[in-house]
Scaffold this active site. Structure first.
Site, PDB file in Angstrom:
ATOM      1  N   LYS A  60      -2.070   4.967  14.586  1.00 18.65           N
ATOM      2  CA  LYS A  60      -1.893   6.217  13.332  1.00 18.65           C
ATOM      3  C   LYS A  60      -3.761   6.527  13.805  1.00 18.65           C
ATOM      4  O   LYS A  60      -4.522   6.193  13.724  1.00 18.65           O
ATOM      5  CB  LYS A  60      -1.167   5.999  12.177  1.00 18.65           C
ATOM      6  CG  LYS A  60      -0.114   5.743  12.716  1.00 18.65           C
ATOM      7  CD  LYS A  60       0.578   6.366  10.911  1.00 18.65           C
ATOM      8  CE  LYS A  60       1.689   5.756  10.769  1.00 18.65           C
ATOM      9  NZ  LYS A  60       2.124   6.075   9.481  1.00 18.65           N
ATOM     10  N   TYR A 104       9.300  12.207  14.103  1.00 19.15           N
ATOM     11  CA  TYR A 104       9.490  11.741  12.740  1.00 19.15           C
ATOM     12  C   TYR A 104      10.778  12.862  11.250  1.00 19.15           C
ATOM     13  O   TYR A 104      10.875  13.277  10.468  1.00 19.15           O
ATOM     14  CB  TYR A 104       8.899  11.870  11.779  1.00 19.15           C
ATOM     15  CG  TYR A 104       7.605  10.422  11.145  1.00 19.15           C
ATOM     16  CD1 TYR A 104       7.778   9.437  11.097  1.00 19.15           C
ATOM     17  CD2 TYR A 104       5.928  10.572  12.123  1.00 19.15           C
ATOM     18  CE1 TYR A 104       6.680   8.367  11.107  1.00 19.15           C
ATOM     19  CE2 TYR A 104       5.378   9.353  11.979  1.00 19.15           C
ATOM     20  CZ  TYR A 104       5.478   8.213  11.942  1.00 19.15           C
ATOM     21  OH  TYR A 104       4.927   7.153  11.757  1.00 19.15           O
ATOM     22  N   ASN A 141      -1.813   4.850   6.646  1.00 18.57           N
ATOM     23  CA  ASN A 141      -1.085   3.203   6.618  1.00 18.57           C
ATOM     24  C   ASN A 141      -1.086   2.853   7.676  1.00 18.57           C
ATOM     25  O   ASN A 141      -0.874   2.205   7.871  1.00 18.57           O
ATOM     26  CB  ASN A 141       0.267   3.360   5.880  1.00 18.57           C
ATOM     27  CG  ASN A 141       1.162   3.484   6.619  1.00 18.57           C
ATOM     28  OD1 ASN A 141       0.844   4.437   7.766  1.00 18.57           O
ATOM     29  ND2 ASN A 141       2.205   3.223   6.158  1.00 18.57           N
ATOM     30  N   HIS A 165       2.741   2.487  12.602  1.00 21.18           N
ATOM     31  CA  HIS A 165       4.291   2.446  12.279  1.00 21.18           C
ATOM     32  C   HIS A 165       4.570   1.344  13.310  1.00 21.18           C
ATOM     33  O   HIS A 165       3.901   0.357  14.162  1.00 21.18           O
ATOM     34  CB  HIS A 165       4.363   4.516  13.619  1.00 21.18           C
ATOM     35  CG  HIS A 165       5.723   3.727  13.492  1.00 21.18           C
ATOM     36  ND1 HIS A 165       6.507   5.185  12.538  1.00 21.18           N
ATOM     37  CD2 HIS A 165       6.908   3.498  14.549  1.00 21.18           C
ATOM     38  CE1 HIS A 165       7.845   4.423  13.305  1.00 21.18           C
ATOM     39  NE2 HIS A 165       7.319   3.917  14.103  1.00 21.18           N
ATOM     40  N   GLU A 211      12.663   5.299  20.172  1.00 20.59           N
ATOM     41  CA  GLU A 211      11.312   5.249  19.983  1.00 20.59           C
ATOM     42  C   GLU A 211      10.855   5.323  21.654  1.00 20.59           C
ATOM     43  O   GLU A 211       9.385   5.769  21.901  1.00 20.59           O
ATOM     44  CB  GLU A 211      10.545   4.548  18.801  1.00 20.59           C
ATOM     45  CG  GLU A 211      11.450   5.694  17.597  1.00 20.59           C
ATOM     46  CD  GLU A 211      11.005   4.711  16.713  1.00 20.59           C
ATOM     47  OE1 GLU A 211      11.149   5.059  15.419  1.00 20.59           O
ATOM     48  OE2 GLU A 211       9.913   3.415  16.672  1.00 20.59           O
TER      49      GLU A 211
HETATM   50  O1  CDP Z   1       6.210   3.945   8.451  1.00 17.99           O
HETATM   51  P1  CDP Z   1       7.343   2.962   7.213  1.00 17.99           P
HETATM   52  O2  CDP Z   1       8.549   2.629   8.066  1.00 17.99           O
HETATM   53  O3  CDP Z   1       7.144   2.082   6.504  1.00 17.99           O
HETATM   54  O4  CDP Z   1       7.557   4.102   6.283  1.00 17.99           O
HETATM   55  P2  CDP Z   1       9.669   5.462   6.149  1.00 17.99           P
HETATM   56  O5  CDP Z   1       9.180   6.011   4.802  1.00 17.99           O
HETATM   57  O6  CDP Z   1       9.809   5.818   7.293  1.00 17.99           O
HETATM   58  O7  CDP Z   1       8.079   6.723   6.807  1.00 17.99           O
HETATM   59  C1  CDP Z   1       7.093   6.908   7.704  1.00 17.99           C
HETATM   60  C2  CDP Z   1       5.666   7.552   7.303  1.00 17.99           C
HETATM   61  O8  CDP Z   1       5.838   8.232   6.168  1.00 17.99           O
HETATM   62  C3  CDP Z   1       5.264   6.069   6.932  1.00 17.99           C
HETATM   63  O9  CDP Z   1       4.630   5.179   7.597  1.00 17.99           O
HETATM   64  C4  CDP Z   1       3.532   7.382   6.025  1.00 17.99           C
HETATM   65  O10 CDP Z   1       2.351   7.458   6.897  1.00 17.99           O
HETATM   66  C5  CDP Z   1       4.870   8.679   5.479  1.00 17.99           C
HETATM   67  N1  CDP Z   1       4.958   8.168   4.146  1.00 17.99           N
HETATM   68  C6  CDP Z   1       4.307   9.572   2.978  1.00 17.99           C
HETATM   69  O11 CDP Z   1       3.017   9.484   3.832  1.00 17.99           O
HETATM   70  N2  CDP Z   1       4.424   9.213   1.913  1.00 17.99           N
HETATM   71  C7  CDP Z   1       5.150   8.560   1.512  1.00 17.99           C
HETATM   72  N3  CDP Z   1       5.687   8.806   0.105  1.00 17.99           N
HETATM   73  C8  CDP Z   1       6.311   7.794   2.582  1.00 17.99           C
HETATM   74  C9  CDP Z   1       6.284   7.239   3.282  1.00 17.99           C
HETATM   75 MG    MG Z   2      10.284   4.239   9.178  1.00 13.68          MG
END
Ligand code: CDP
Ligand code: MG
Length: 141
Positions: free
Chosen positions: A9, A49, A112, A115, A126
């Site tokens: 990212k 997303y 974070n 991805h 994807e």
């Molecule tokens: O990336 P991952 O699958 O672990 O998490 P996700 O629940 O699919 O969320 C996608 C991305 O959204 C995360 O990797 C974060 O960068 C962001 N995110 C966020 O900013 N705040 C949250 N409460 C949850 C996710």
């Molecule tokens: Mg995810």
């Protein structure tokens, strides 16, 4: 062999961590099948997303993903999808296990570092979002 999509990212690129993160990935046994650097447009970030479009964090996430260049990669390994999720750790770096990429390098739940696809089915979707068939020739052939 199973494949997954990884994105380094904008925070990863800004912090000069591309090499370090790729080292973790290679040392964990993943083969890089395809790789490129690009800047997601707002439209691309929204589309990528779109499963999160109703979430409170969606707009900020889209802005973040459009805030700088990213590196997108297709990774290959047995059990690639789950093994990669293990390697990166939980979404929130504070909850991620010791030694995971997010625990080591991420600053926040949003920023974070990386991805990873969450299922084999989503990995296929994807991967085709970023790569054409001719870019996806296996290293073994
Ligand atoms: O990336 P991952 O699958 O672990 O998490 P996700 O629940 O699919 O969320 C996608 C991305 O959204 C995360 O990797 C974060 O960068 C962001 N995110 C966020 O900013 N705040 C949250 N409460 C949850 C996710
Ligand atoms: Mg995810």
């Amino acid at each position: 062999m199973e494949r997954t999509l990884a994105i380094l990212k904008p925070d990863c690129v800004r912090k000069n961590l591309i090499g370090k993160v790729i080292s973790h990935i290679e040392e964990a046994g993943f083969k890089i099948v395809a790789l490129k650097m690009l800047k997601l447009t707002v439209e691309q970030a929204k589309a990528f997303y779109s499963v999160h479009k109703e979430k409170p964090f969606y707009n900020d996430l889209v802005k973040f993903m459009n805030s700088g260049k990213v590196v997108v990669m297709v990774l290959e390994k047995d059990n690639a999808v789950n093994d990669f999720r293990e390697l990166i750790g939980a979404t929130d770096p504070k909850e991620a296990k010791e030694g995971t990429i997010r625990r080591l390098y991420a600053d926040s739940k949003q920023e974070n570092i990386v991805h990873g696809s969450d299922s084999v089915e989503n990995a296929k979707i994807e991967i085709s979002f970023f790569f054409s068939e001719s870019e996806l020739i296996s290293n073994e052939s």
